[in-house]
Scaffold this active site. Structure first.
Site, short mmCIF file in Angstrom:
data_model
loop_
_atom_site.label_atom_id
_atom_site.label_comp_id
_atom_site.label_asym_id
_atom_site.label_seq_id
_atom_site.Cartn_x
_atom_site.Cartn_y
_atom_site.Cartn_z
N LYS A 141 15.18 -6.80 7.89
CA LYS A 141 13.92 -6.82 8.60
C LYS A 141 14.07 -7.76 9.88
O LYS A 141 12.92 -8.12 10.28
CB LYS A 141 12.94 -7.48 7.54
CG LYS A 141 12.59 -6.60 6.30
CD LYS A 141 11.61 -7.11 5.33
CE LYS A 141 11.59 -6.64 4.02
NZ LYS A 141 10.74 -7.25 3.13
N PRO A 173 6.30 -6.42 8.12
CA PRO A 173 6.95 -5.02 8.46
C PRO A 173 8.25 -4.87 7.63
O PRO A 173 9.11 -5.85 7.50
CB PRO A 173 7.25 -5.24 10.03
CG PRO A 173 7.23 -6.78 10.11
CD PRO A 173 6.33 -7.25 9.28
N GLU A 174 8.57 -3.76 7.45
CA GLU A 174 10.02 -3.19 6.41
C GLU A 174 10.65 -2.44 7.38
O GLU A 174 10.61 -2.46 8.57
CB GLU A 174 9.50 -2.49 5.13
CG GLU A 174 8.36 -3.46 4.25
CD GLU A 174 8.10 -2.70 3.06
OE1 GLU A 174 8.90 -2.08 2.46
OE2 GLU A 174 6.80 -2.83 2.62
N ARG A 190 3.35 -9.64 -6.19
CA ARG A 190 3.12 -8.27 -5.29
C ARG A 190 2.31 -7.51 -5.68
O ARG A 190 2.50 -7.02 -7.13
CB ARG A 190 4.26 -7.99 -4.80
CG ARG A 190 5.27 -9.15 -4.12
CD ARG A 190 4.69 -9.52 -2.92
NE ARG A 190 4.37 -8.93 -1.91
CZ ARG A 190 5.03 -8.54 -0.86
NH1 ARG A 190 6.13 -9.24 -0.62
NH2 ARG A 190 4.58 -7.95 0.12
#
Ligand SMILES: [Zn+2]
Length: 304
Positions: free
Chosen positions: A58, A2-3, A294
């Protein structure tokens, strides 16, 4: 993982649910998930009151009485589930990887349910907080990268001080943002945006979206961006994050809100997760590459 928008969504929902509650008891099922990694964690947390829930980067911060804090990082598969005393209004969690997610969505009905439905604590429950009003907060984590740290004021300041600019704070000025980008001029712009010590809370999804919005290739060295491109990025980042918070985040494979609902940001994403689909800025298609390990989405025609 989650960001910022997903964590912010959870923080807002948790604050609403657990603020002013007293922690009656704490059960740790896996000491590997807590700091300190001993009974001391339990002794310290028990009996304290929750003053509020907030976010840094975060990280979820539960402010406790006596100037103490619980710092929570969900990492890849961490999940917080709140269950009220009646067992209703059960909250769905936070990132639930497939295939467990399917099971979890069944287990945590989208709009409430009863205690038995949650199946919690489960074999993935690492920590359980019991509040004096009979409600509970569960920290579940399948892969066990997530953690809950109990810290005093000094450690709290140290831990939160490690992070860079908060994109939604007053400190996120063009001047400060430009300085962050110039710190490592040879590094690729996407990697700079994702470096938590420079800019806090932006991860893979929102870095791709910001680069697309600013029409900048994610591979460009940060030091080579023009003043105009930096200014565009500086405007795009908070705009995208605010929209994502309004949409309660992006539910890709790994995230649902604490109310068990899907975040609605997915349909607003311009490039992320859209490999091979039509670009939303031109007649071309969205491309994909690996950048620093990524998956990275971009349009070679729109981005320079
Ligand atoms: Zn395009």
């Amino acid at each position: 993982m989650p960001e910022l928008p997903e964590v912010q969504t959870i923080v807002a929902e948790l604050d609403d649910k657990i603020k002013n509650k007293a922690i009656k008891s704490v059960e740790v099922f896996k000491f590997k998930s807590v700091r300190p990694m001993s009974k001391k964690f339990v002794q310290e947390v028990e009996g304290r009151k929750v003053l509020g829930v907030k976010r840094r980067a975060k990280m979820i911060i539960i402010e406790l009485s006596g100037k103490r804090y619980l710092l929570i990082h969900l990492k890849m598969t961490g999940q917080l589930v709140f269950q009220n005393k009646a067992g209703k209004g059960i909250s769905g969690g936070h990132p639930i990887p497939l295939p467990a997610r399917i099971k979890a969505i069944k287990a945590y009905p989208l709009h409430g349910g009863n205690v038995k439905d949650t199946g919690l604590p489960s074999k993935f429950t690492r920590v359980m907080l019991d509040f004096s009003d009979g409600s509970h907060l569960y920290f579940n984590d399948i892969r066990r990268f997530g953690w809950i740290k109990f810290v005093d004021e000094k450690s709290y300041l140290e831990e939160t001080g490690k992070y860079g600019l908060e994109p939604l704070s007053k400190d996120f000025t063009l001047k400060n943002f430009t300085a962050a980008l110039k710190r490592y001029p040879n590094r690729k712009i996407k990697q700079i945006l994702m470096d938590q010590s420079l800019i806090a809370g932006v991860g893979n999804i929102y870095a791709d979206e910001a680069d697309f919005a600013a029409r900048v290739m994610p591979t460009r060295p940060a030091g080579k961006l023009t003043a105009n491109e930096i200014s565009k990025l500086h405007k795009a980042i908070p705009r995208i994050l605010k929209l994502a918070i309004k949409m309660k985040g992006t539910s890709a494979d790994t995230y649902i809100t604490t109310s068990g609902e899907q975040g609605q940001m997915l349909k607003h994403l311009k490039v992320y997760g859209r490999k091979g689909e039509k670009c939303r800025g031109c007649a071309g298609t969205v491309h994909w590459m690996r950048l620093g390990g990524r998956g990275t989405h971009y349009c070679p025609a729109c981005q320079k």
